[in-house]
Design a protein around this motif. Structure first.
Motif, PDB file in Angstrom:
ATOM      1  N   ALA A  90       0.570  -1.160   0.995  1.00 43.81           N
ATOM      2  CA  ALA A  90       0.210   0.394  -0.025  1.00 43.81           C
ATOM      3  C   ALA A  90       1.046   0.760   0.031  1.00 43.81           C
ATOM      4  O   ALA A  90       0.679   2.059  -0.955  1.00 43.81           O
ATOM      5  CB  ALA A  90      -1.156  -0.310   1.324  1.00 43.81           C
ATOM      6  N   GLU A  91       2.016   1.265   1.096  1.00 37.72           N
ATOM      7  CA  GLU A  91       2.703   2.613   0.993  1.00 37.72           C
ATOM      8  C   GLU A  91       3.334   2.936  -0.557  1.00 37.72           C
ATOM      9  O   GLU A  91       3.736   3.457  -1.097  1.00 37.72           O
ATOM     10  CB  GLU A  91       3.652   2.589   1.654  1.00 37.72           C
ATOM     11  N   ALA A  92       4.015   1.684  -0.855  1.00 39.62           N
ATOM     12  CA  ALA A  92       4.569   1.583  -2.523  1.00 39.62           C
ATOM     13  C   ALA A  92       3.475   1.953  -3.250  1.00 39.62           C
ATOM     14  O   ALA A  92       3.445   3.199  -4.209  1.00 39.62           O
ATOM     15  CB  ALA A  92       4.691   0.347  -3.428  1.00 39.62           C
TER      16      ALA A  92
ATOM     17  N   LEU B 101       3.879   5.563  -5.773  1.00 36.28           N
ATOM     18  CA  LEU B 101       4.115   5.825  -7.352  1.00 36.28           C
ATOM     19  C   LEU B 101       3.014   6.220  -7.990  1.00 36.28           C
ATOM     20  O   LEU B 101       2.326   6.787  -8.905  1.00 36.28           O
ATOM     21  CB  LEU B 101       3.504   4.021  -8.056  1.00 36.28           C
ATOM     22  N   GLY B 102       1.110   6.080  -7.379  1.00 35.61           N
ATOM     23  CA  GLY B 102       0.391   6.527  -7.357  1.00 35.61           C
ATOM     24  C   GLY B 102      -1.006   6.200  -9.107  1.00 35.61           C
ATOM     25  O   GLY B 102       0.202   5.290  -9.402  1.00 35.61           O
TER      26      GLY B 102
ATOM     27  N   PRO C 290      -5.696   3.155  -6.669  1.00 35.48           N
ATOM     28  CA  PRO C 290      -6.736   2.595  -6.014  1.00 35.48           C
ATOM     29  C   PRO C 290      -6.350   0.841  -4.911  1.00 35.48           C
ATOM     30  O   PRO C 290      -7.394   0.647  -4.216  1.00 35.48           O
ATOM     31  CB  PRO C 290      -7.588   1.169  -7.684  1.00 35.48           C
ATOM     32  N   TYR C 291      -4.968   1.093  -5.169  1.00 37.13           N
ATOM     33  CA  TYR C 291      -5.055  -0.259  -4.710  1.00 37.13           C
ATOM     34  C   TYR C 291      -4.121   0.143  -2.613  1.00 37.13           C
ATOM     35  O   TYR C 291      -4.699  -0.489  -2.121  1.00 37.13           O
ATOM     36  CB  TYR C 291      -3.939  -1.161  -4.951  1.00 37.13           C
ATOM     37  N   ALA C 292      -3.705   1.285  -3.268  1.00 34.74           N
ATOM     38  CA  ALA C 292      -3.571   2.358  -1.613  1.00 34.74           C
ATOM     39  C   ALA C 292      -4.879   2.349  -0.903  1.00 34.74           C
ATOM     40  O   ALA C 292      -4.988   2.682   0.220  1.00 34.74           O
ATOM     41  CB  ALA C 292      -2.523   3.635  -2.435  1.00 34.74           C
TER      42      ALA C 292
ATOM     43  N   GLY D 255      -7.177  -9.380   0.967  1.00 30.82           N
ATOM     44  CA  GLY D 255      -7.922  -9.582  -0.947  1.00 30.82           C
ATOM     45  C   GLY D 255      -7.417  -8.056  -1.463  1.00 30.82           C
ATOM     46  O   GLY D 255      -7.463  -7.922  -3.014  1.00 30.82           O
ATOM     47  N   VAL D 256      -6.544  -6.583  -0.783  1.00 32.96           N
ATOM     48  CA  VAL D 256      -5.869  -6.017  -1.366  1.00 32.96           C
ATOM     49  C   VAL D 256      -4.776  -5.961  -2.919  1.00 32.96           C
ATOM     50  O   VAL D 256      -4.194  -6.135  -3.622  1.00 32.96           O
ATOM     51  CB  VAL D 256      -4.860  -5.113  -0.258  1.00 32.96           C
ATOM     52  N   ILE D 257      -3.780  -8.245  -1.860  1.00 38.14           N
ATOM     53  CA  ILE D 257      -2.961  -8.350  -3.263  1.00 38.14           C
ATOM     54  C   ILE D 257      -3.613  -8.926  -4.249  1.00 38.14           C
ATOM     55  O   ILE D 257      -3.176  -8.729  -5.426  1.00 38.14           O
ATOM     56  CB  ILE D 257      -1.599  -9.432  -2.354  1.00 38.14           C
TER      57      ILE D 257
END
Length: 400
Positions: A204-206, A210-211, A216-218, A229-231
């Motif tokens: 999430a930090e990465a 990166l933006g 959306p994943y952050a 589920g995020v991964i």
């Protein structure tokens, strides 16, 4: 024809303002997630035929062939085969998939034999039906749908630069597609929770750094910190629908809706197998039986003119349980005749639609006005015309 009085579901991911805005009612302060139109037992619409409020499910049960039409009953059984909704997502829904009809019947029978209550939190199958579905955007609508090509998915994980994701990326590059996706999803969902929570935090930090396409994943990780589920979501295709565009989802396709307002239609089922992004029950072994581990292009649809020249625009799908069409009625246009023979639910999403049904022998018939967000049920035998100006969605069974 009957004006429908519908149930609003107040799930946590819902918008507090979108459905009230559509209906022209003041917000309650609660998240209003779904407006249900149909005869599903978990939230049937109500009609009034002169004797007070009556469940649409009960009205249909009293005369299935008269209400639904003989062809629908013979092919799909004596209940309304579809459920129509307005869906208003202000936060991500769970990452999920749906069973095919064969697995739904078997899973339902197994859980019935075990005596698991229908409302038990750990129950997977609440009915014996499959759940293909289609969502049509009313506003810009974002989601995730189907697995990316494995090389692309590996590239996404590698670009984050998180060491604990490297084994998953390597596996995606080294194994055949089906095996690679199955093994990576299994490994992510069964990883030791503390270790996975750390991986999600670093990813999430990465993603935040990166933006762009990673943003959306952050956001997912902010809503569901530490959730595997995020991964898993990073393995799926991102999708953005513009108003009027639609997305079709068949059995076994993993997906998650992220944000937006849309009209959703599905087989009359509430069967969901969850992969993550949820505090609800996740049954990994059952999920692995249902998911299609193959890269797929999202089933994006735009409406096409009906072949009969009626002016109706259809969202074509292979589903026999439902068919969704749209009428955009300009000011001063002639009334449109809506075909009889199958039960239909009509939903006004813009303007004001006037429905008229002729009386017997040419006598004066009935008239019903639908404002934005209002809907009606029309039995199979009733002939109705619609006039605008406005936009009308028409839901029927999908039989040819």
């Amino acid at each position: 024809m009957d004006r429908l009085h519908n149930t609003v579901k107040t799930y946590a991911w819902g918008s507090a303002t979108a459905i009230p805005g559509l209906l022209g009612t003041p917000p309650t302060g609660e998240p209003q997630a779904e407006l249900w139109m149909g005869a599903h037992p978990a939230g049937p619409s109500r009609v009034d035929r002169g004797g007070g409020p009556l469940s649409l499910a009960d009205a249909i049960a009293a005369d299935p062939r008269g209400e639904l039409g003989a062809a629908t009953v013979d092919a799909l059984g004596p209940r309304l085969p579809f459920l129509l909704k307005v869906l208003a997502a202000d936060a991500p829904l769970s990452l999920q998939t749906h069973p095919d009809r064969e697995r739904a019947r078997a899973g339902y029978a197994e859980e019935e034999a075990l005596g698991i209550p229908l409302d038990a939190p750990h129950r997977n199958y609440r009915d014996a039906n499959h759940k293909p579905e289609l969502v049509c955007a009313l506003t810009p609508f974002e989601g995730l749908c189907g697995f990316r090509p494995v090389a692309e998915a590996a590239g996404v994980l590698e670009e984050l630069g998180v060491g604990s994701l490297k084994p998953y990326a390597d596996l995606l590059r080294a194994r055949p597609e089906d095996a690679a996706l199955r093994e990576v999803v299994t490994a992510v969902l069964t990883a030791e929770p503390a270790a996975m929570a750390e991986t999600v935090a670093r990813a999430a930090e990465a993603a935040d750094r990166l933006g762009g396409a990673f943003a959306p994943y952050a956001a997912l990780a902010r809503h569901y910190p530490g959730d595997p589920g995020v991964i898993a979501a990073m393995l799926l295709n991102p999708v953005r629908l513009e108003p009027g565009e639609a997305l079709y989802l068949g059995a076994g396709v993993p997906h998650a809706y992220l944000r937006g307002l849309g009209v959703e239609i599905m087989a009359n089922s509430d069967n969901v197998l969850r992969c993550g992004l949820t505090p609800k029950h996740v049954d990994v072994p059952e999920l692995l039986r249902v998911v299609r581990f193959e890269a797929t292009e999202p089933g994006l649809l735009r409406p096409v003119p009906a072949a009969d020249g009626s002016g109706e625009e259809v969202y074509p799908t292979p589903a026999e349980d439902f068919r969704l069409a749209r009428h955009v009625l300009a000011p001063g246009s002639a009334p449109r005749e809506l075909p009889a023979g199958s039960a239909q639910i009509l939903l006004c999403t813009d303007g004001r639609i006037t429905l008229r049904a002729p009386g017997p022998g040419g006598a004066d018939g009935t008239e019903l006005a639908l404002e934005r967000g209002r809907s009606a049920f029309v039995p199979a035998s009733e002939h109705v015309t619609a006039s605008g100006p406005g936009t009308l969605f028409r839901a029927t069974a999908g039989l040819a």
